[in-house]
Design an enzyme around this catalytic site. Sequence first.
Site, PDB file in Angstrom:
ATOM      1  N   HIS A   9      14.395  -0.920   2.427  1.00 29.86           N
ATOM      2  CA  HIS A   9      13.187  -0.775   1.618  1.00 29.86           C
ATOM      3  C   HIS A   9      12.666  -2.110   1.090  1.00 29.86           C
ATOM      4  O   HIS A   9      11.452  -2.299   0.971  1.00 29.86           O
ATOM      5  CB  HIS A   9      13.495   0.157   0.448  1.00 29.86           C
ATOM      6  CG  HIS A   9      12.298   0.519  -0.384  1.00 29.86           C
ATOM      7  ND1 HIS A   9      11.198   1.158   0.148  1.00 29.86           N
ATOM      8  CD2 HIS A   9      12.029   0.346  -1.704  1.00 29.86           C
ATOM      9  CE1 HIS A   9      10.307   1.361  -0.800  1.00 29.86           C
ATOM     10  NE2 HIS A   9      10.776   0.865  -1.941  1.00 29.86           N
ATOM     11  N   ARG A  20      17.266  -5.459  -6.629  1.00 30.97           N
ATOM     12  CA  ARG A  20      15.984  -5.361  -7.340  1.00 30.97           C
ATOM     13  C   ARG A  20      15.945  -4.148  -8.254  1.00 30.97           C
ATOM     14  O   ARG A  20      16.293  -3.047  -7.855  1.00 30.97           O
ATOM     15  CB  ARG A  20      14.844  -5.265  -6.323  1.00 30.97           C
ATOM     16  CG  ARG A  20      13.471  -5.049  -6.936  1.00 30.97           C
ATOM     17  CD  ARG A  20      12.431  -4.926  -5.850  1.00 30.97           C
ATOM     18  NE  ARG A  20      12.619  -3.724  -5.056  1.00 30.97           N
ATOM     19  CZ  ARG A  20      11.881  -2.618  -5.184  1.00 30.97           C
ATOM     20  NH1 ARG A  20      10.929  -2.556  -6.094  1.00 30.97           N
ATOM     21  NH2 ARG A  20      12.095  -1.581  -4.395  1.00 30.97           N
ATOM     22  N   SER A  34       9.030  -5.249  -8.025  1.00 30.57           N
ATOM     23  CA  SER A  34       8.519  -6.005  -6.866  1.00 30.57           C
ATOM     24  C   SER A  34       7.013  -6.221  -6.939  1.00 30.57           C
ATOM     25  O   SER A  34       6.521  -7.330  -6.678  1.00 30.57           O
ATOM     26  CB  SER A  34       8.896  -5.310  -5.560  1.00 30.57           C
ATOM     27  OG  SER A  34       8.511  -3.949  -5.593  1.00 30.57           O
ATOM     28  N   ARG A  42      20.141   1.332  -7.467  1.00 33.72           N
ATOM     29  CA  ARG A  42      19.843   1.796  -6.119  1.00 33.72           C
ATOM     30  C   ARG A  42      20.988   1.593  -5.131  1.00 33.72           C
ATOM     31  O   ARG A  42      21.212   2.422  -4.245  1.00 33.72           O
ATOM     32  CB  ARG A  42      18.594   1.082  -5.583  1.00 33.72           C
ATOM     33  CG  ARG A  42      17.309   1.688  -6.078  1.00 33.72           C
ATOM     34  CD  ARG A  42      16.108   1.021  -5.463  1.00 33.72           C
ATOM     35  NE  ARG A  42      14.889   1.723  -5.845  1.00 33.72           N
ATOM     36  CZ  ARG A  42      13.681   1.303  -5.533  1.00 33.72           C
ATOM     37  NH1 ARG A  42      13.522   0.186  -4.854  1.00 33.72           N
ATOM     38  NH2 ARG A  42      12.616   1.998  -5.899  1.00 33.72           N
ATOM     39  N   GLU A  78      12.068   4.967 -14.413  1.00 37.35           N
ATOM     40  CA  GLU A  78      12.750   4.998 -13.129  1.00 37.35           C
ATOM     41  C   GLU A  78      14.189   4.536 -13.312  1.00 37.35           C
ATOM     42  O   GLU A  78      14.583   4.096 -14.396  1.00 37.35           O
ATOM     43  CB  GLU A  78      12.025   4.129 -12.096  1.00 37.35           C
ATOM     44  CG  GLU A  78      10.683   4.711 -11.661  1.00 37.35           C
ATOM     45  CD  GLU A  78      10.023   3.943 -10.553  1.00 37.35           C
ATOM     46  OE1 GLU A  78      10.543   2.868 -10.178  1.00 37.35           O
ATOM     47  OE2 GLU A  78       8.988   4.390 -10.056  1.00 37.35           O
ATOM     48  N   ALA A 132       0.821  -1.215   0.000  1.00 36.93           N
ATOM     49  CA  ALA A 132       0.000   0.000   0.000  1.00 36.93           C
ATOM     50  C   ALA A 132       0.849   1.257   0.000  1.00 36.93           C
ATOM     51  O   ALA A 132       0.374   2.335  -0.348  1.00 36.93           O
ATOM     52  CB  ALA A 132      -0.926   0.000   1.215  1.00 36.93           C
ATOM     53  N   TRP A 133       2.120   1.124   0.385  1.00 37.29           N
ATOM     54  CA  TRP A 133       2.992   2.291   0.472  1.00 37.29           C
ATOM     55  C   TRP A 133       3.860   2.464  -0.771  1.00 37.29           C
ATOM     56  O   TRP A 133       4.602   3.438  -0.872  1.00 37.29           O
ATOM     57  CB  TRP A 133       3.893   2.174   1.700  1.00 37.29           C
ATOM     58  CG  TRP A 133       3.141   2.167   2.991  1.00 37.29           C
ATOM     59  CD1 TRP A 133       1.783   2.140   3.168  1.00 37.29           C
ATOM     60  CD2 TRP A 133       3.697   2.200   4.307  1.00 37.29           C
ATOM     61  NE1 TRP A 133       1.470   2.139   4.496  1.00 37.29           N
ATOM     62  CE2 TRP A 133       2.610   2.170   5.230  1.00 37.29           C
ATOM     63  CE3 TRP A 133       5.001   2.236   4.805  1.00 37.29           C
ATOM     64  CZ2 TRP A 133       2.805   2.178   6.602  1.00 37.29           C
ATOM     65  CZ3 TRP A 133       5.182   2.248   6.170  1.00 37.29           C
ATOM     66  CH2 TRP A 133       4.099   2.232   7.060  1.00 37.29           C
ATOM     67  N   ALA A 134       3.792   1.517  -1.688  1.00 35.59           N
ATOM     68  CA  ALA A 134       4.624   1.599  -2.896  1.00 35.59           C
ATOM     69  C   ALA A 134       4.226   2.825  -3.704  1.00 35.59           C
ATOM     70  O   ALA A 134       3.065   3.015  -4.040  1.00 35.59           O
ATOM     71  CB  ALA A 134       4.451   0.334  -3.727  1.00 35.59           C
ATOM     72  N   GLN A 135       5.202   3.660  -4.024  1.00 33.27           N
ATOM     73  CA  GLN A 135       4.907   4.915  -4.711  1.00 33.27           C
ATOM     74  C   GLN A 135       5.159   4.838  -6.209  1.00 33.27           C
ATOM     75  O   GLN A 135       4.423   5.424  -6.999  1.00 33.27           O
ATOM     76  CB  GLN A 135       5.756   6.041  -4.106  1.00 33.27           C
ATOM     77  CG  GLN A 135       5.382   6.380  -2.683  1.00 33.27           C
ATOM     78  CD  GLN A 135       6.227   7.504  -2.105  1.00 33.27           C
ATOM     79  OE1 GLN A 135       7.076   8.076  -2.787  1.00 33.27           O
ATOM     80  NE2 GLN A 135       6.008   7.824  -0.847  1.00 33.27           N
ATOM     81  N   HIS A 169      16.627   1.945   0.125  1.00 38.06           N
ATOM     82  CA  HIS A 169      16.164   3.023  -0.744  1.00 38.06           C
ATOM     83  C   HIS A 169      17.019   4.237  -0.446  1.00 38.06           C
ATOM     84  O   HIS A 169      17.195   4.614   0.714  1.00 38.06           O
ATOM     85  CB  HIS A 169      14.687   3.333  -0.500  1.00 38.06           C
ATOM     86  CG  HIS A 169      14.055   4.092  -1.618  1.00 38.06           C
ATOM     87  ND1 HIS A 169      14.376   5.410  -1.876  1.00 38.06           N
ATOM     88  CD2 HIS A 169      13.155   3.737  -2.565  1.00 38.06           C
ATOM     89  CE1 HIS A 169      13.688   5.826  -2.931  1.00 38.06           C
ATOM     90  NE2 HIS A 169      12.949   4.826  -3.369  1.00 38.06           N
TER      91      HIS A 169
END
Length: 530
Positions: free
Chosen positions: A349, A384, A389, A290, A125, A55-58, A244
């Site tokens: 992250h 990753r 993900s 990353r 990205e 739910a927090w994946a932006q 992250h």
Amino acid sequence: MATNTQSMRPSSWQGIDDIVIVGGGLAGLFCALKLSPRPVTILAAAPIGHGASSAWAQGGIAAAMSAGDTFDKHLADTLAAGAGIVDDKMARLMISEGPDRIRDLLAYGVPFDRDLEGHLLLSREAAHSERRIVRVKGDMAGKAIMEALIATVRKTPSIRIMEGYVVEELVTEGKFVSGVIARPDAGQSTTRVSFPARAVVLCSGGVGHLYEITTNPAEARGQGLGMAAKAGAMIADPEFVQFHPTAIDIGHDPAPLATEALRGDGAWLVNKSGHRFMADLHADAELAPRDIVARGVFAEVAAGRGAYLDCTKAIGKHFPEMFPTVYRSCLQAGIDPVTQLIPVVPAVHYHMGGVLVDADGRTTLDGLYAAGEVTSTGVHGANRLASNSLLEAVVFAARIADSIKGMLPESRLYEWPKEAGENDELVTVEDSPQLKTLRGLMSAHAGVIREREGLVGLIRAIQQLERDNTRLRFSNIAAAAKLIAVAALKREESRGGHYRADFTESAEPWHHRTFITLKEAEAAAQEIAG
């Protein structure tokens, strides 16, 4: 060993289906929907969608869907980011099934961004060679996906949702997983309940809360990984933890995230003097993989120069509508990202390692499947690729559903939950003293930069913490931490998210994945302890 229980069945329930899904995040909900109309039960510690990293994946979901993109290009980017140990067959499978899963999500009502002609709006990205990130309102993909799936799940009569059940243990009979034991009332009940099952699907999330600074919810404590390892499941690549680079450094736990899409849209990383330091470290500067960006940010912070995200030039006045979630987090901390720099710090992250699964999500234990961040499918390798993900979660959740339909064609009703004894190991909102200590030690010695002496000390400390806290849930957490620390100690090289200050280069003898059991990790820890 099978658990002896006494019947405790409410009169309003006649039985329980033979499939239990542990976790109410993206992988668990998607798997349940794909199994429909076959009856399943979802056990979630919190209301579904809460306590889930999904739910927090932006950023969004990566999928090769544009005219100029191909599966081969997406695979090449995934292999490059994974630093040489991606399972290319598993990655190709995931990538090739991605567009169909995007279409599934659209059918479930996910409002992905579209252009004026109605085509999916794709962004870019870090480490992606093409624009292939499917987003929602810039930085709200995870929230929007979960909202759509939750609404669909709640309308699906074949899915029973048991919220407030904290799963603590897998029930095994030899190599076969025959159910789970959970604690009701959000872990506040002294009574534990047994759920028998012919198939258990573990979708319990990652390990972020094992560390002091993380973007993950408090529920991501590695308990699913620990439970599976204690039951005898093979674990893969636990040393590979992704940090992250740009968590917002305002002292919150968990730390709010400044999505990578900001850098994709031109934001720079600068230090206190305004120097753009990533341009010195990599040809792709802010869009480097990353792990490289995380180490760059870490070095500036450690040196006292600080690290900041400068969005004032590339995004500026468009920030509120382009990235509303990040904008809100900044304003709450007294920062206006339209005109001010955002202080950032690396934060745990994502965990590339986890329970080893095959292409159908099967673990090495019969009857136990797994999907999402608790697993290691091999598609991420040592690092990753951004937005792979969520793709992995939906692709393998769907494959698990297909496998279960083929392996267990007939539904079978079991007697409903049974009492599995009582104890006072209630779930607490605050971290235990041992967990607080563990989080600090993991950040210090199994964090962005690692070395032998620190890892040896960490392993010894974990063993002492286990002696100080013998509760079942802490033993699950400690098992996950021990697997990470032992694997990090054994891998005497630097690769992807795993960086050793005493072995700074990648080494050919380590050009392979890690496979380890908890029994093997325990033996290594005992040898260290002397």
